[in-house]
Scaffold this motif. Sequence first.
Motif, PDB file in Angstrom:
ATOM      1  N   GLU A 277    -117.898  23.026 -19.429  1.00 46.96           N
ATOM      2  CA  GLU A 277    -118.382  21.945 -18.561  1.00 46.96           C
ATOM      3  C   GLU A 277    -119.836  21.616 -18.882  1.00 46.96           C
ATOM      4  O   GLU A 277    -120.211  20.442 -18.998  1.00 46.96           O
ATOM      5  N   ALA A 278    -120.652  22.649 -19.050  1.00 46.90           N
ATOM      6  CA  ALA A 278    -122.074  22.446 -19.356  1.00 46.90           C
ATOM      7  C   ALA A 278    -122.243  21.763 -20.713  1.00 46.90           C
ATOM      8  O   ALA A 278    -123.071  20.851 -20.855  1.00 46.90           O
TER       9      ALA A 278
ATOM     10  N   TYR B 160    -123.921  16.895 -24.002  1.00 42.63           N
ATOM     11  CA  TYR B 160    -123.755  15.872 -25.036  1.00 42.63           C
ATOM     12  C   TYR B 160    -123.551  14.481 -24.434  1.00 42.63           C
ATOM     13  O   TYR B 160    -124.008  13.481 -24.987  1.00 42.63           O
ATOM     14  N   GLU B 161    -122.873  14.431 -23.294  1.00 45.71           N
ATOM     15  CA  GLU B 161    -122.664  13.147 -22.615  1.00 45.71           C
ATOM     16  C   GLU B 161    -123.997  12.526 -22.221  1.00 45.71           C
ATOM     17  O   GLU B 161    -124.237  11.326 -22.443  1.00 45.71           O
ATOM     18  N   ARG B 162    -124.893  13.318 -21.644  1.00 46.07           N
ATOM     19  CA  ARG B 162    -126.188  12.806 -21.201  1.00 46.07           C
ATOM     20  C   ARG B 162    -127.167  12.655 -22.368  1.00 46.07           C
ATOM     21  O   ARG B 162    -128.044  11.790 -22.324  1.00 46.07           O
TER      22      ARG B 162
ATOM     23  N   GLU C 164    -129.468   6.772 -12.744  1.00 43.94           N
ATOM     24  CA  GLU C 164    -128.564   7.449 -13.666  1.00 43.94           C
ATOM     25  C   GLU C 164    -129.319   8.530 -14.444  1.00 43.94           C
ATOM     26  O   GLU C 164    -130.483   8.369 -14.794  1.00 43.94           O
ATOM     27  N   PHE C 165    -128.623   9.654 -14.713  1.00 42.69           N
ATOM     28  CA  PHE C 165    -129.210  10.720 -15.516  1.00 42.69           C
ATOM     29  C   PHE C 165    -129.263  10.278 -16.974  1.00 42.69           C
ATOM     30  O   PHE C 165    -128.234  10.204 -17.650  1.00 42.69           O
ATOM     31  N   LEU C 166    -130.457   9.990 -17.462  1.00 44.95           N
ATOM     32  CA  LEU C 166    -130.624   9.565 -18.851  1.00 44.95           C
ATOM     33  C   LEU C 166    -131.207  10.703 -19.680  1.00 44.95           C
ATOM     34  O   LEU C 166    -132.013  10.491 -20.583  1.00 44.95           O
ATOM     35  N   SER C 167    -130.789  11.906 -19.380  1.00 43.34           N
ATOM     36  CA  SER C 167    -131.317  13.094 -20.040  1.00 43.34           C
ATOM     37  C   SER C 167    -130.326  14.247 -19.883  1.00 43.34           C
ATOM     38  O   SER C 167    -129.679  14.365 -18.836  1.00 43.34           O
TER      39      SER C 167
END
Length: 298
Positions: free
Chosen positions: A197-198, A203-205, A132-135
């Motif tokens: 989208e970016a 903020y999600e990541r 998972e992308f944690l960044s």
Amino acid sequence: MYKIAIIYAGATYESALNHIRIQELLGKIKVIGIGMQDIYAEYVDGYPVTTIENILQQEWDYLLIAGQEQNFAQMKALLVSIGIEADRIFSIMVFSLPMFDMEEYVQFVNRKVSIISNHCWGGFTYHSLKAEFLSPFINMFIPQADYIRLLENYDVYMNEKVKYYKNEYESNLKREYPVALLGDIELHFNHYKSFEEAEQKWYERKQRMNEKRLFVEMQTDSEELAERFDRLPFKQKVVFVPFETKLTSAISLKKINANYSGVFYESVNRLATGQQAFYNILKLLNGERDFLRVSEKM
């Protein structure tokens, strides 16, 4: 020794089977069975076969998804939705990683490493590890001078809001992409079509970041920037450079391979995708000192 359950047994299972066998021979894992939709045998490769529903109800430490790789994220999300912990669900393809070790992979997953990178290395590394992308530093790039300023004032900049700055044209993609500002730092979201989208992905990541387990990476052809990077206080960090150097945190492509040539940033990205034998990515991210797979002649 970890108890492993497998669901599905298609092409990905076949390509990873020998690697599974090696981990069994090393005493790292024990496969308790395979769950299938269409049961055509009582055993496959010596492993008992049952329904997917039955295998999910058995006692196991980790579940390997051996279905079509492009559907991994969707299948994992479905399993999580029925109550299975995300950190116990792996793609069987991770067993094909060079120098793969089950214990080191479990350690990496449990440490929840957040990769900070100024180019595609972080994203490629997460993809290689099926992690998972944690960044938020994914699918984007940051100019080198801006990036080193960000790292030198990390806490200040990471509390700034992302603001739209402008659009730039990407000749390879043949389209424009959004550029944002984090204070005075340019964030080039070249894998996104819109700022909205970016911004959402940033903020999600960012919310997933584990500030206690940061791994900071940079690629630069500037000796001055590499020296500034080497002085940063981050515990785990590495800077890839195309020249010979004695900096503690630097990995020199030139020092390892005297015949090194080519586009530097592309070479660094190939390291992240496992196309070149250079380092053991699990050992690198887990903070082990013997992560290099190559050495100079004695």
